[in-house]
Motif scaffolding. Sequence first.
Motif, mmCIF file in Angstrom:
data_model
loop_
_atom_site.group_PDB
_atom_site.id
_atom_site.type_symbol
_atom_site.label_atom_id
_atom_site.label_comp_id
_atom_site.label_asym_id
_atom_site.label_seq_id
_atom_site.Cartn_x
_atom_site.Cartn_y
_atom_site.Cartn_z
ATOM 1 N N LYS A 175 0.810 -1.227 0.000
ATOM 2 C CA LYS A 175 0.000 0.000 0.000
ATOM 3 C C LYS A 175 0.838 1.270 0.000
ATOM 4 C CE LYS A 175 -3.971 2.190 2.203
ATOM 5 N NZ LYS A 175 -5.030 2.062 3.239
ATOM 6 N N ILE A 176 1.815 1.347 0.887
ATOM 7 C CA ILE A 176 2.627 2.560 0.974
ATOM 8 C C ILE A 176 3.472 2.730 -0.278
ATOM 9 C CG2 ILE A 176 4.334 3.816 2.323
ATOM 10 C CD1 ILE A 176 1.624 3.304 3.742
ATOM 11 N N TRP A 177 4.137 1.647 -0.687
ATOM 12 C CA TRP A 177 5.004 1.746 -1.854
ATOM 13 C C TRP A 177 4.214 1.919 -3.147
ATOM 14 C CZ3 TRP A 177 9.691 3.328 -1.938
ATOM 15 C CH2 TRP A 177 10.516 3.129 -0.829
ATOM 16 N N ASP A 178 2.985 1.427 -3.182
ATOM 17 C CA ASP A 178 2.141 1.655 -4.360
ATOM 18 C C ASP A 178 1.858 3.148 -4.528
ATOM 19 O OD1 ASP A 178 1.978 -0.956 -5.206
ATOM 20 O OD2 ASP A 178 0.048 -1.367 -4.254
ATOM 21 N N LYS A 179 1.669 3.841 -3.412
ATOM 22 C CA LYS A 179 1.435 5.289 -3.470
ATOM 23 C C LYS A 179 2.705 6.008 -3.900
ATOM 24 C CE LYS A 179 -0.904 9.036 -3.070
ATOM 25 N NZ LYS A 179 -1.957 9.336 -4.087
ATOM 26 N N THR B 290 7.583 12.129 2.499
ATOM 27 C CA THR B 290 6.684 13.270 2.337
ATOM 28 C C THR B 290 5.620 13.251 3.435
ATOM 29 O OG1 THR B 290 5.134 12.060 0.911
ATOM 30 C CG2 THR B 290 6.985 13.193 -0.174
ATOM 31 N N ASP B 291 4.975 14.374 3.645
ATOM 32 C CA ASP B 291 3.889 14.450 4.626
ATOM 33 C C ASP B 291 2.732 13.539 4.220
ATOM 34 O OD1 ASP B 291 5.275 16.238 6.192
ATOM 35 O OD2 ASP B 291 4.340 18.018 5.294
ATOM 36 N N GLU B 292 2.511 13.411 2.907
ATOM 37 C CA GLU B 292 1.426 12.551 2.413
ATOM 38 C C GLU B 292 1.672 11.097 2.804
ATOM 39 O OE1 GLU B 292 -0.844 11.534 -1.808
ATOM 40 O OE2 GLU B 292 1.284 12.076 -1.822
ATOM 41 N N ILE B 293 2.893 10.619 2.596
ATOM 42 C CA ILE B 293 3.231 9.236 2.940
ATOM 43 C C ILE B 293 3.228 9.048 4.459
ATOM 44 C CG2 ILE B 293 5.024 7.467 2.831
ATOM 45 C CD1 ILE B 293 3.508 7.926 0.193
#
Length: 276
Positions: A48-52, A257-260
Motif C-alpha cells: 500500500k505505501i510503496w504503491d502510493k 513526504t507528509d502525504e506518505i
Amino acid sequence: MKKFLGLFLTIVLSLGVLAGCGSSSTGQATGSNKKQVVKIGITGDDHKIWDKVKQNLAKENIDLQIVSFTDYVRPNMALSEGEIDLNSFQHYAYLNKFKSQHNLKISSIGETVLAPLGVYSKKIKSLKNIKEGAKIAIPNDPTNEGRGLNLLQNAGLIKLKSGVGLLPKIQDVAENPKKIQFVELAATQIPRTLQDVDAAIINSGVAIDAKLNPVKDSIYLENVSSKNAKPYINVIVARDKDKNNATYKKVVKAYQTDEIKQLIKETYKGAEVPVF
C-alpha cells in the motif's frame, strides 16, 4: 551511362542522409520519453505505501517496480548482485550485521519507519501468565534474535549476560527462572506457529502480513520512543556505488513526504512509526 550512374549515386546518398537524420530524431524523442525503471525489493505482500510512492514517482517519469521477497536474506543478495536497484525491509542493526557477514557493499540512503517488535500469543493474555517450561518462538536471524532476547529481558522474563549489547544469543541468557524453551525459526514463519507455542516474538511487518495488529493483538510491545530504538529504524538501501544516484534520491524523497507519513499513520495505526 556515366551521367546516369552519377545521378543514381547522388540520389542514394541523399536518401541515406535523410534516413540517418530521421533515425537520430526518433531516437532522441524515444529517449526523452522513456521512463526510468527502478526495482525495489520488499518483504511481504502489503504494497500500500510503496504503491502510493510508485504512483507519485510516475509523475516524474520513474517506473518504480516493486519486487516481493519471502525471506530476509534474498533482498540484500539480489541488491548486491544487481537484480534489483534498492530494497526496503530492514533496520540498521540487521543491515550492518548482514553486510559484514557477507562482505556486501550496500548502505542506507534514507530512513522510513520504526516498527516495534511484539510478543503474541493464542494461549495467554499477558507475559505474567507464562508458565514454567513455556515455549516461545523467536526469530533465528542474529539481529532479530538479539532484539527479541532484549525485549524479553525488558519484560522481566530473562536476564542476559552483561555486555552482550544488541546481538545476544540464546547461550547469552544468564538467568531463566521460568525455564523458557526457545524455538528458533525464520521470522516469516513464526505466525504459523502460534497454535503450537505459548508465545511468539514477531516482527511488526511479519505480524501485519499475518493480519495481526501489533498495537491491539500483541501482549507485550517494544517501546519505540526508547533511546535504544535507533538501531531498529528501517531504511532504504542501495549499492555503495549508487549512494548518490539522482534517481534513487528521488525515490527516497518521494517516500519522505507528509502525504506518505499520514498514509503510514492511517494504515498501521501505531504499528509502524514514521521517522522522517
